[in-house]
Design a protein around this motif. Structure first.
Motif, PDB file in Angstrom:
ATOM      1  N   ILE A   1     102.775 -32.293   7.043  1.00 55.01           N
ATOM      2  CA  ILE A   1     102.571 -31.213   6.275  1.00 55.01           C
ATOM      3  C   ILE A   1     103.457 -30.427   6.201  1.00 55.01           C
ATOM      4  CG2 ILE A   1     101.266 -29.243   4.156  1.00 55.01           C
ATOM      5  CD1 ILE A   1      98.696 -31.652   5.054  1.00 55.01           C
ATOM      6  N   LEU A   2     103.243 -29.825   7.640  1.00 56.30           N
ATOM      7  CA  LEU A   2     104.562 -28.161   7.671  1.00 56.30           C
ATOM      8  C   LEU A   2     105.914 -28.532   7.667  1.00 56.30           C
ATOM      9  CD1 LEU A   2     104.231 -25.343   8.186  1.00 56.30           C
ATOM     10  CD2 LEU A   2     104.219 -25.876  11.171  1.00 56.30           C
ATOM     11  N   GLU A   3     106.478 -29.851   8.039  1.00 60.13           N
ATOM     12  CA  GLU A   3     107.704 -30.096   7.724  1.00 60.13           C
ATOM     13  C   GLU A   3     107.854 -30.939   6.468  1.00 60.13           C
ATOM     14  OE1 GLU A   3     107.975 -32.102  12.518  1.00 60.13           O
ATOM     15  OE2 GLU A   3     107.611 -33.662  10.805  1.00 60.13           O
TER      16      GLU A   3
ATOM     17  N   ASP B   1      99.014 -31.964  -4.485  1.00 56.67           N
ATOM     18  CA  ASP B   1      98.825 -33.241  -5.108  1.00 56.67           C
ATOM     19  C   ASP B   1     100.748 -34.062  -4.518  1.00 56.67           C
ATOM     20  OD1 ASP B   1     100.053 -31.877  -7.850  1.00 56.67           O
ATOM     21  OD2 ASP B   1     100.321 -33.549  -7.594  1.00 56.67           O
ATOM     22  N   MET B   2     101.251 -33.368  -3.692  1.00 59.97           N
ATOM     23  CA  MET B   2     103.122 -33.990  -3.985  1.00 59.97           C
ATOM     24  C   MET B   2     102.687 -34.360  -2.583  1.00 59.97           C
ATOM     25  SD  MET B   2     105.544 -32.036  -6.445  1.00 59.97           S
ATOM     26  CE  MET B   2     107.172 -33.664  -5.915  1.00 59.97           C
TER      27      MET B   2
ATOM     28  N   PHE C   1     100.478 -37.101   3.858  1.00 58.04           N
ATOM     29  CA  PHE C   1      99.491 -37.691   3.973  1.00 58.04           C
ATOM     30  C   PHE C   1      98.742 -38.579   3.663  1.00 58.04           C
ATOM     31  CE2 PHE C   1      95.280 -35.645   4.595  1.00 58.04           C
ATOM     32  CZ  PHE C   1      95.372 -35.779   5.827  1.00 58.04           C
ATOM     33  N   PRO C   2      98.631 -39.444   4.240  1.00 54.71           N
ATOM     34  CA  PRO C   2      97.323 -40.187   3.557  1.00 54.71           C
ATOM     35  C   PRO C   2      96.012 -41.041   3.230  1.00 54.71           C
ATOM     36  CG  PRO C   2      98.696 -41.617   5.403  1.00 54.71           C
ATOM     37  CD  PRO C   2      98.683 -39.988   4.738  1.00 54.71           C
ATOM     38  N   GLY C   3      95.618 -39.379   4.103  1.00 58.28           N
ATOM     39  CA  GLY C   3      94.301 -39.040   4.707  1.00 58.28           C
ATOM     40  C   GLY C   3      93.219 -39.014   3.339  1.00 58.28           C
ATOM     41  N   ALA C   4      92.324 -39.551   3.616  1.00 60.25           N
ATOM     42  CA  ALA C   4      91.212 -38.271   2.696  1.00 60.25           C
ATOM     43  C   ALA C   4      91.419 -37.032   2.052  1.00 60.25           C
ATOM     44  CB  ALA C   4      89.184 -38.806   2.847  1.00 60.25           C
ATOM     45  N   GLU C   5      91.011 -36.861   1.087  1.00 62.27           N
ATOM     46  CA  GLU C   5      91.759 -35.637   0.381  1.00 62.27           C
ATOM     47  C   GLU C   5      91.494 -34.287   1.021  1.00 62.27           C
ATOM     48  OE1 GLU C   5      91.639 -33.406  -4.066  1.00 62.27           O
ATOM     49  OE2 GLU C   5      90.620 -35.831  -4.218  1.00 62.27           O
ATOM     50  N   ARG C   6      89.387 -34.577   1.442  1.00 59.19           N
ATOM     51  CA  ARG C   6      89.016 -33.534   2.098  1.00 59.19           C
ATOM     52  C   ARG C   6      90.286 -33.190   3.344  1.00 59.19           C
ATOM     53  NH1 ARG C   6      85.444 -37.419   2.642  1.00 59.19           N
ATOM     54  NH2 ARG C   6      85.394 -38.802   4.910  1.00 59.19           N
ATOM     55  N   GLU C   7      90.553 -34.449   3.920  1.00 60.13           N
ATOM     56  CA  GLU C   7      90.868 -33.914   5.362  1.00 60.13           C
ATOM     57  C   GLU C   7      92.484 -33.085   4.653  1.00 60.13           C
ATOM     58  OE1 GLU C   7      90.161 -34.293   8.572  1.00 60.13           O
ATOM     59  OE2 GLU C   7      88.687 -34.138   7.861  1.00 60.13           O
ATOM     60  N   LEU C   8      92.829 -32.838   4.000  1.00 54.87           N
ATOM     61  CA  LEU C   8      93.798 -33.114   3.044  1.00 54.87           C
ATOM     62  C   LEU C   8      94.098 -31.112   3.014  1.00 54.87           C
ATOM     63  CD1 LEU C   8      97.221 -32.529   2.569  1.00 54.87           C
ATOM     64  CD2 LEU C   8      95.826 -33.451  -0.332  1.00 54.87           C
ATOM     65  N   TYR C   9      92.908 -30.854   2.555  1.00 56.96           N
ATOM     66  CA  TYR C   9      92.772 -30.092   2.278  1.00 56.96           C
ATOM     67  C   TYR C   9      92.345 -29.047   3.433  1.00 56.96           C
ATOM     68  CZ  TYR C   9      92.699 -29.906  -2.601  1.00 56.96           C
ATOM     69  OH  TYR C   9      93.793 -30.222  -4.159  1.00 56.96           O
TER      70      TYR C   9
END
Length: 202
Positions: free
Chosen positions: A39-41, A53-54, A59-67
């Motif tokens: 994400i940082l890169e 969302d971009m 990041f292919p994981g679950a949305e809650r993990e992204l947040y």
């Protein structure tokens, strides 16, 4: 109090950052997990604020993990979360950015070249397919990715739709990258003709 310096590095142990305390003592943080590092890169290479969302591109994981990772990075001072009304979306959207250019440059400098080129290509394709970014933004990232033909097509799109005044700041770079480098020769005849005509006229 402590503050976070603009230092982030990728090593064999992953991406880590350095904090400085009030006495000027440096303390290295534990390495970021790979998902947070991606994400940082991506945000660092993009060099602009991106809608959350971009980040799905890396990041292919679950949305809650992204947040969860986004808020952890923000809590560490590595990204900034803002709400903006984007021109291509009706409602305000949450966007993310690296909070300082020096931090973004430090992160980019630590990314291996092949991976950095792949990130540039990913960002350019997102601009082509998922959001109406300016053609020269897409062009820049295709050039950085080493994808000359795709960069030339983005340049043709820009030259076709822009005015002479809009083109003026980019002419030297377009001639250098596309004409001097011979990249334009890979275009279809009509696109090559438009490129040469517009650059020649200006």
């Amino acid at each position: 109090g402590a503050f976070r310096t603009a230092l982030a590095q990728r090593s064999g142990r992953g991406v880590h950052t350095v904090t400085m305390d009030g006495a000027g003592e440096a303390q290295e943080s534990p390495p970021l997990d790979e998902d947070s590092a991606r994400i940082l890169e991506l945000l660092s290479v993009a060099d602009i604020a991106l809608p959350v969302d971009m980040l799905r591109a890396v990041f292919p994981g679950a949305e809650r993990e992204l947040y969860r990772r986004v808020h952890a990075l923000a809590g560490a001072g590595l990204i900034a979360i803002e709400t903006r009304r984007l021109p291509f979306r009706g409602n305000p959207a949450m966007v993310l950015r690296v909070p300082s250019r020096s931090l973004g440059e430090a992160i980019c400098a630590g990314i291996p070249e092949t991976r950095r080129q792949n990130l540039h290509r990913t960002i350019a394709r997102m601009g082509d397919e998922r959001a109406p970014f300016a053609p020269m933004f897409v062009y820049h990232h295709y050039v950085a990715a080493g994808d000359g033909t795709a960069a030339a097509l983005a340049a043709v799109s820009f030259l076709r739709e822009s005015t002479r005044e809009q083109r003026a700041p980019f002419l030297d770079a377009l001639v250098r990258d596309l004409i001097d480098g011979g990249v334009h020769k890979g275009l279809a005849y009509g696109e090559r003709l438009l490129l040469l005509t517009r650059l020649g006229d200006d």
